[in-house]
Design a protein around this motif. Structure first.
Motif, PDB file in Angstrom:
ATOM      1  N   THR A   1       4.573   1.052  -0.718  1.00 29.06           N
ATOM      2  CA  THR A   1       5.514   0.162  -0.034  1.00 29.06           C
ATOM      3  C   THR A   1       5.078  -1.295  -0.164  1.00 29.06           C
ATOM      4  OG1 THR A   1       4.338   0.266   2.072  1.00 29.06           O
ATOM      5  CG2 THR A   1       6.057   1.940   1.680  1.00 29.06           C
ATOM      6  N   PRO A   2       6.025  -2.210  -0.028  1.00 32.20           N
ATOM      7  CA  PRO A   2       5.664  -3.631  -0.010  1.00 32.20           C
ATOM      8  C   PRO A   2       4.662  -3.958   1.103  1.00 32.20           C
ATOM      9  CG  PRO A   2       8.022  -3.394  -0.352  1.00 32.20           C
ATOM     10  CD  PRO A   2       7.481  -2.022  -0.030  1.00 32.20           C
ATOM     11  N   ALA A   3       4.716  -3.242   2.215  1.00 34.55           N
ATOM     12  CA  ALA A   3       3.788  -3.501   3.320  1.00 34.55           C
ATOM     13  C   ALA A   3       2.336  -3.227   2.909  1.00 34.55           C
ATOM     14  CB  ALA A   3       4.164  -2.659   4.534  1.00 34.55           C
ATOM     15  N   LEU A   4       2.104  -2.185   2.114  1.00 37.93           N
ATOM     16  CA  LEU A   4       0.744  -1.909   1.641  1.00 37.93           C
ATOM     17  C   LEU A   4       0.295  -2.997   0.671  1.00 37.93           C
ATOM     18  CD1 LEU A   4      -1.807  -0.220   1.517  1.00 37.93           C
ATOM     19  CD2 LEU A   4      -0.686   1.249  -0.176  1.00 37.93           C
ATOM     20  N   LEU A   5       1.185  -3.418  -0.206  1.00 33.57           N
ATOM     21  CA  LEU A   5       0.846  -4.496  -1.142  1.00 33.57           C
ATOM     22  C   LEU A   5       0.494  -5.768  -0.372  1.00 33.57           C
ATOM     23  CD1 LEU A   5       3.599  -3.984  -3.866  1.00 33.57           C
ATOM     24  CD2 LEU A   5       1.267  -3.076  -3.827  1.00 33.57           C
ATOM     25  N   THR A   6       1.237  -6.061   0.678  1.00 35.62           N
ATOM     26  CA  THR A   6       0.970  -7.236   1.506  1.00 35.62           C
ATOM     27  C   THR A   6      -0.410  -7.149   2.143  1.00 35.62           C
ATOM     28  OG1 THR A   6       3.311  -7.591   1.951  1.00 35.62           O
ATOM     29  CG2 THR A   6       1.750  -8.542   3.532  1.00 35.62           C
ATOM     30  N   GLN A   7      -0.785  -5.963   2.635  1.00 34.68           N
ATOM     31  CA  GLN A   7      -2.118  -5.799   3.235  1.00 34.68           C
ATOM     32  C   GLN A   7      -3.218  -6.057   2.211  1.00 34.68           C
ATOM     33  OE1 GLN A   7      -2.976  -5.515   6.375  1.00 34.68           O
ATOM     34  NE2 GLN A   7      -0.813  -5.622   6.894  1.00 34.68           N
TER      35      GLN A   7
END
Length: 141
Positions: free
Chosen positions: A15-21
């Motif tokens: 997910t984009p959220a994991l990439l952001t982290q």
């Protein structure tokens, strides 16, 4: 610093959220992506123990490919055993590049099972990250 991920996508539903982290964790370092061929992110909960349980340690490894950074693996560890025999073991292992995935007590998983489990794991992991359970270290070679 932004990690330029490979444009061909991922073997599992990242997910984009994991990439952001991952971007945020890297931004807190002095690592220079131009000089590296691999990055390892270690997420550790200081309170996790065999007696108390808690948020499992997680390791994410990226490698530099010709068209950007690729996920090599995501591994979730847990304590196994009792008393003096307790040791930190792989509980979940998602190997993106080899398309081999493993769940302790189950064994190797087929791609469809791995997709479903990775989605569930990722959602839970990101919740723990947002709740501040982890300290994060990033290393590179």
């Amino acid at each position: 610093m932004t990690i330029p991920f490979c444009r061909d996508g991922f073997a599992l539903p990242v997910t984009p959220a994991l990439l952001t982290q991952l971007h945020q964790a890297l931004a807190n370092t002095t690592l220079d992506l131009e000089r590296l061929t691999q990055l390892t992110f270690n997420f550790r909960s200081p309170t996790y123990s065999p007696e108390q349980g808690g948020a499992h340690p997680v390791e994410v490894r990226l490698i530099c490919g010709l068209d950007g950074w690729l996920f090599d693996y995501v591994t979730d560890f847990s304590y196994q055993g009792l008393g003096q025999d307790t040791e930190l073991c792989k509980e979940l292992d998602f190997n993106f590049l080899d398309d081999e995935h493993y769940l302790q007590g189950w064994g190797p998983m087929q791609r469809a099972e791995a997709h479903e489990l990775f989605s569930l794991w990722q959602s839970n992991f990101l919740t723990y990250v947002q709740m501040g359970y982890f300290t994060v270290t990033v290393s590179g070679d």
